[in-house]
Design an enzyme around this catalytic site. Structure first.
Site: not given
Length: 710
Positions: A38-40
């Site tokens: 997941q990106s963050s």
């Protein structure tokens, strides 16, 4: 049925058995790799359903025939963006396993989980195709070896990258629109805050404002960021910093001054009351492939609004500070301007220009008995192209000439500078004392607050009481440290000027020659005075040294000085001493000459008292005839020559001289004599006896029979 209606065996198997028909025994002999990302970190914490769905793909792999212990989960890239593979350790591990043929299938919830970049995505597809690895997402199972599957996967990768671009464009479009109007809300540096109406104002905390203002005042006084750090640390002053992350987010912390922190404050246009956006752009460096921020010229910034909000300095002062920092940079191009004044005795360090090639001249120091001696050298071409040194000029001669010019011709300007320095010293002392007192007040408030919290807690709640007691003890320790620092610096402060010191400073300010020659004036401060009054100095060395001094107002002064003597010339005996020695050699030995010259107060070329050896060395160096040679020129002979001429032993000659039968003059410091030749009436006596007068025959005594003379 025609051939066009025929169905291949693979298509028939897929229609009969679904995606599992693409899985072969060869695939099942290798491991399955489930990639989760997941990106963050915010998405990891809040979007838990997406995480559950990604881990759920493990059941799909089990349904296709892979045992649970043969499924490897790679989730080390949680919280990392998929825009690049350089910072994703998990993705690099996945590509390595696929390339080595260890992976039978790669599982990901969607293409964007694996890569948001077409370069990384297509590289993975090519490796999967070469190793025969399958790819599975939420929509289906794909074989990169199949053209149609690879075409579909490539299209999905392009759509994923386009999706990332659209998301960024929407977000950045709103930011740019607000920034161009000067309404974008962005984090403010310490010393500036947003008021309830959303306007930028100065921090209401007086101690924070005073600390930030002190930085700009000290930079004006010292001229360098390093000087600000040294001044703050010498006074025991700390700088505020607002925490942006962690449990103490928004809290102001105080820490000792650091060079990087001072540079951040000096370079930030916000402190000049300006709003800006787009000061840096991230560009990839050719060759390395790394992306980093690059400072752009002001005309290329996205937005710049001067006088947007209150500031600590004006924009003109900010620009002047930037020019000064650029000039101080130790690696600011080949033709950088002068750096900050340093401790060496070279008065014109950094502002000397070669009059032959026009390049900046550097400083070399030579250790002498009286201390360091500067020399200005133009060696830029020598360093870059291997050429000989362009020219070198003796620094003491040039510094003395420029100092004399400043004392005689620039006294009014120097007096104003000295008065400004005196006023600045008094202001800095008061300001430092105010900042230290504010630190004590701040620590006292924190200690009182911790005490009230501890007294207000329920005593039965031991866990909370213990924590509050620890906070109270920590606050008391900080208060004790702040008080001790304040008292120590107040007692040891040399900045508080009494009446005697003020009188002396005023006298020095009104008498610049004394200020200039005062031994208590540091070299660094003397250089700062020069830079206030002189723009640059151009040197040309030929038969003499030509010094062109250019003032900030455009005026120029040309000074000419003779070349300094070489070291052997400096140590050379003065001609008048040589002439005196030549005259004294007619009648005196080397030792006698040394004693006579010393009595007259003369010294050697090296400044030492004259000795017989030094006189002998001077006599030989200037080819002067010695005292014995000059006696020989007068007709005197040496001891051996006299003994040989009289057919006597040398000891007999000495006895005759002692008896007064022979005369001579002392020839050297050993006590040896040169003799005047004997006259013709001197008979040759028997060897070994001195001559004596024989009595006449009639006067010859007659011995008696008894043995006595009658």
């Amino acid at each position: 049925m025609t051939s066009s209606d025929a169905i291949s065996q693979e298509e028939l198997m897929e229609q009969l058995f679904g995606p599992a028909a693409k899985v072969t025994a060869g695939h099942l002999t290798r491991d399955a790799y489930l990639y989760i990302r997941q990106s963050s970190l915010k998405q990891v914490l809040n979007n838990t359903e997406s995480t559950v769905r990604q881990y759920g793909l493990k059941e799909r792999a089990i349904a296709l025939g892979w045992p649970a212990d043969r499924i490897t989960v790679i989730d080390t890239d949680q919280g990392r963006s998929g825009a690049s593979a350089a910072d994703r350790e998990g993705f690099q591990r996945l590509v390595t396993e696929v390339g080595m043929g260890h992976a039978g299938i790669v599982l990901g919830l969607e293409v964007s989980r694996l890569a948001r970049n077409n370069t990384d995505w297509h590289r993975l597809l090519e490796i999967c195709a070469m190793s025969g690895t399958l790819i599975l997402d939420e929509d289906g199972l794909y074989d990169p070896c199949d053209f149609n599957d690879r075409l579909l996967l490539g299209l999905k990768g392009s759509l994923s990258e386009a999706e990332l671009h659209l998301l960024k464009a929407r977000l950045r479009g709103g930011q740019l629109s607000k920034a161009r109007r000067g309404e974008l809300v962005s984090p403010l540096p310490i010393g500036l805050v947003y008021d309830p109406a959303g306007k930028v104002v100065l921090d209401p905390d007086t101690t924070v404002r005073q600390a930030i203002a002190a930085i700009f005042e000290l930079f004006d006084a010292t001229g360098s960021a390093t000087g600000v750090v040294k001044a703050l640390n010498a006074e025991g002053l700390r700088l505020p910093r607002r925490m942006r992350h962690g449990p103490d987010k928004g809290k102001v912390m105080w820490a000792p001054a650091a060079h990087s922190r001072i540079l951040q404050i000096l370079h930030n246009p916000r402190y000049a009351g300006a709003f800006f956006y787009g000061r840096y752009q991230h560009k990839t460096t050719p060759g390395t492939g790394k992306s980093g921020p690059r400072l752009q010229p002001r005309e290329q910034w996205v937005a710049f609004f001067p006088d947007h909000h209150p500031g600590y300095i004006t924009l003109a002062e900010y620009d002047a500070n930037q020019d000064k920092l650029a000039a101080n940079a130790a690696a600011h191009g080949k033709e950088r301007r002068h750096g900050p004044p340093r401790e060496g005795p070279a008065l014109l360090q950094g502002i000397v220009v070669c009059g032959i090639c026009g390049r900046r001249m550097t400083v070399r120091y030579h250790q002498r008995k009286h201390g360091l001696e500067p020399e200005y050298v133009c060696q830029a071409k020598g360093i870059e192209y291997g050429n000989p040194v362009c020219q070198r000029v003796h620094g003491a001669v040039v510094d003395a000439a420029v100092g004399e010019l400043l004392v005689t011709a620039l006294t009014p300007h120097a007096v104003q500078a000295a008065l400004a320095v005196a006023d600045e010293l008094a202001a800095r002392v008061d300001e430092a004392d105010t900042l230290r007192a504010a630190a004590v007040q701040r620590a006292q408030y924190q200690a009182d607050l911790a005490r009230r919290r501890y007294l207000a807690v329920d005593p039965d709640n031991r866990l909370v009481a213990t924590s509050l007691e620890a906070d109270w003890n920590a606050a008391l320790r900080e208060l004790a440290e702040a008080t001790e620092t304040y008292q120590k610096n107040t007692a040891a402060s040399t900045g508080v000027l009494d009446d005697a010191q003020r009188t002396r400073i005023s006298a020095l300010a009104g008498d610049f020659p004394r200020l200039w020659s005062d031994p208590d004036t540091p070299d660094r401060e003397r250089k700062r005075l020069v830079r206030l009054l002189v723009a640059d100095v151009t040197l040309v060395r030929a038969d003499q040294i030509t010094i062109h001094v250019r003032l900030p107002g455009g005026q120029e002064h040309t000074l000419v000085r003779p070349l300094p003597l070489a070291s052997w010339q400096i140590r050379q005996t003065p001609p008048e001493i040589v002439a005196t020695i030549d005259a004294l050699l007619n009648d005196h030995t080397d030792g006698q000459i040394a004693a006579i010259l010393t009595e007259r107060g003369h010294l050697s070329g090296t400044g030492q008292p004259l000795t017989a050896g030094i006189v002998k060395h001077i006599r030989k160096a200037y080819d002067l005839r010695s005292h014995p040679q000059r006696l020989a020129d007068l007709g005197l002979v040496s001891l051996r020559e006299m003994a040989r001429g009289l057919n006597l032993h040398t000891n007999t000659v000495k006895k005759w001289r002692d008896a007064g039968l022979l005369t001579g003059r002392i020839a050297n410091d050993k006590g040896e004599f040169f003799y005047y030749p004997p006259g013709p009436d001197l008979a040759r006596p028997r060897i070994g006896r001195p001559p004596r007068q024989r009595p006449a025959p009639e006067e010859t005594p007659i011995e008696s029979a008894q043995g006595g003379a009658v």
